[in-house]
Write a protein that holds these residues in place. Structure first.
Motif, PDB file in Angstrom:
ATOM      1  N   LEU A  82      34.185  49.605  45.064  1.00 34.20           N
ATOM      2  CA  LEU A  82      35.278  48.859  45.000  1.00 34.20           C
ATOM      3  C   LEU A  82      36.307  49.101  43.722  1.00 34.20           C
ATOM      4  O   LEU A  82      35.942  50.125  42.937  1.00 34.20           O
ATOM      5  CB  LEU A  82      34.764  47.455  44.736  1.00 34.20           C
ATOM      6  N   GLU A  83      37.374  48.495  43.803  1.00 34.74           N
ATOM      7  CA  GLU A  83      38.322  48.523  42.685  1.00 34.74           C
ATOM      8  C   GLU A  83      38.328  47.464  41.776  1.00 34.74           C
ATOM      9  O   GLU A  83      38.126  46.419  42.303  1.00 34.74           O
ATOM     10  CB  GLU A  83      39.859  48.391  43.271  1.00 34.74           C
ATOM     11  N   GLU A  84      38.304  47.753  40.300  1.00 35.97           N
ATOM     12  CA  GLU A  84      38.346  46.610  39.578  1.00 35.97           C
ATOM     13  C   GLU A  84      39.570  46.148  39.317  1.00 35.97           C
ATOM     14  O   GLU A  84      40.677  46.416  39.205  1.00 35.97           O
ATOM     15  CB  GLU A  84      37.828  47.196  38.071  1.00 35.97           C
ATOM     16  N   LEU A  85      39.678  44.714  39.847  1.00 32.59           N
ATOM     17  CA  LEU A  85      40.931  43.795  39.787  1.00 32.59           C
ATOM     18  C   LEU A  85      41.045  43.350  38.383  1.00 32.59           C
ATOM     19  O   LEU A  85      42.120  43.617  37.833  1.00 32.59           O
ATOM     20  CB  LEU A  85      40.698  42.893  40.711  1.00 32.59           C
ATOM     21  N   MET A  86      39.969  42.835  37.560  1.00 31.15           N
ATOM     22  CA  MET A  86      40.017  42.383  36.395  1.00 31.15           C
ATOM     23  C   MET A  86      39.104  42.033  35.647  1.00 31.15           C
ATOM     24  O   MET A  86      37.767  42.191  36.115  1.00 31.15           O
ATOM     25  CB  MET A  86      41.017  40.867  36.395  1.00 31.15           C
ATOM     26  N   ARG A  87      39.006  42.212  34.385  1.00 31.31           N
ATOM     27  CA  ARG A  87      37.644  41.959  33.357  1.00 31.31           C
ATOM     28  C   ARG A  87      38.015  41.049  32.376  1.00 31.31           C
ATOM     29  O   ARG A  87      39.321  41.230  31.727  1.00 31.31           O
ATOM     30  CB  ARG A  87      37.448  43.155  32.925  1.00 31.31           C
ATOM     31  N   VAL A  88      37.422  40.213  32.056  1.00 32.63           N
ATOM     32  CA  VAL A  88      37.776  38.886  30.981  1.00 32.63           C
ATOM     33  C   VAL A  88      36.528  38.758  30.089  1.00 32.63           C
ATOM     34  O   VAL A  88      35.567  38.714  30.640  1.00 32.63           O
ATOM     35  CB  VAL A  88      38.189  37.621  31.387  1.00 32.63           C
ATOM     36  N   ASN A  89      36.682  38.723  28.674  1.00 32.32           N
ATOM     37  CA  ASN A  89      35.439  38.494  27.827  1.00 32.32           C
ATOM     38  C   ASN A  89      36.008  37.445  26.716  1.00 32.32           C
ATOM     39  O   ASN A  89      36.894  37.893  26.006  1.00 32.32           O
ATOM     40  CB  ASN A  89      35.183  40.028  27.334  1.00 32.32           C
ATOM     41  N   GLU A  90      35.536  36.193  27.029  1.00 37.52           N
ATOM     42  CA  GLU A  90      35.998  35.280  25.940  1.00 37.52           C
ATOM     43  C   GLU A  90      34.962  34.226  25.782  1.00 37.52           C
ATOM     44  O   GLU A  90      34.228  33.962  26.881  1.00 37.52           O
ATOM     45  CB  GLU A  90      37.486  34.794  26.272  1.00 37.52           C
ATOM     46  N   ASN A  91      34.775  33.589  24.544  1.00 31.76           N
ATOM     47  CA  ASN A  91      33.739  32.649  24.282  1.00 31.76           C
ATOM     48  C   ASN A  91      32.337  32.747  24.975  1.00 31.76           C
ATOM     49  O   ASN A  91      31.542  32.142  25.506  1.00 31.76           O
ATOM     50  CB  ASN A  91      34.266  31.226  25.062  1.00 31.76           C
ATOM     51  N   GLY A  92      31.687  34.250  24.760  1.00 32.71           N
ATOM     52  CA  GLY A  92      30.510  34.331  25.052  1.00 32.71           C
ATOM     53  C   GLY A  92      30.533  34.668  26.576  1.00 32.71           C
ATOM     54  O   GLY A  92      29.155  34.804  27.061  1.00 32.71           O
ATOM     55  N   LYS A  93      31.329  34.796  27.463  1.00 28.85           N
ATOM     56  CA  LYS A  93      31.366  34.857  28.870  1.00 28.85           C
ATOM     57  C   LYS A  93      32.039  36.075  29.297  1.00 28.85           C
ATOM     58  O   LYS A  93      33.500  36.168  28.872  1.00 28.85           O
ATOM     59  CB  LYS A  93      32.040  33.742  29.492  1.00 28.85           C
ATOM     60  N   SER A  94      31.447  36.741  30.010  1.00 24.58           N
ATOM     61  CA  SER A  94      32.122  38.026  30.712  1.00 24.58           C
ATOM     62  C   SER A  94      32.390  38.015  32.092  1.00 24.58           C
ATOM     63  O   SER A  94      31.376  37.759  32.618  1.00 24.58           O
ATOM     64  CB  SER A  94      31.181  39.272  30.339  1.00 24.58           C
TER      65      SER A  94
END
Length: 165
Positions: free
Chosen positions: A92-104
């Motif tokens: 697959l293609e990675e669309l987005m990655r978010v890492n904030e407040n202990g949540k990935s």
């Protein structure tokens, strides 16, 4: 006898082809799972809708094939999910990655050639609980944000962010 054996092998290979590496989490004691198949989407599409938003939701429902959501707080199962996602997401293609407040959070898609639509979306969230969502059909990301809002699905906030990009 050889014909029966050959037929058995063909059926076995076809049934394993339709499965994903995530299906093994269904029915595990430490995993909450929600599986919505094409037949349920077909039934939902027959419900009368009155507003424009309802009609947009109905149009999306008609485009979906399968929805699978798995949620766990087990460290061992979460680790296994992560390994499966890492392996599977290579297709697959990675669309987005978010890492904030202990949540990935990670969102992957399989795009439809020559279109802005996708035919597979994979969402993986790790934090206090781990959530894995797989959605197949042919749809746009804007439509999916409506689905997560209407069905109150885990990861809806992340998908809403991705649909605005």
């Amino acid at each position: 006898m050889k014909n029966i054996y050959s037929l058995f092998l063909i059926v076995l290979s076809l049934s394993s082809y339709a499965q994903t590496p995530f299906d093994k989490y269904e029915g595990q004691d430490n995993v909450t799972s929600v599986i919505v198949n094409n037949k349920m989407f077909e039934l939902m599409a027959k419900v009368k809708m009155e507003t424009k938003e309802d009609q947009a939701y109905l149009n999306l429902i008609k485009k979906l094939d399968n929805l699978k959501v798995f949620k766990t707080t087990s460290v061992k199962t979460a680790s296994d999910m992560r390994a499966n996602v890492e392996h599977y997401s290579g297709k697959l293609e990675e669309l987005m990655r978010v890492n904030e407040n202990g949540k990935s959070s990670k969102i992957f898609v399989k795009s439809v050639a020559g279109s802005n639509n996708v035919n597979e979306l994979l969402l993986f969230i790790e934090g206090k609980e781990t959530i894995l969502m797989s959605l197949t059909g042919e749809f746009s990301l804007q439509e999916i944000s409506l689905l997560t809002k209407r069905m109150n699905l885990p990861g809806g906030e992340e998908l809403n962010k991705a649909s605005k990009k």
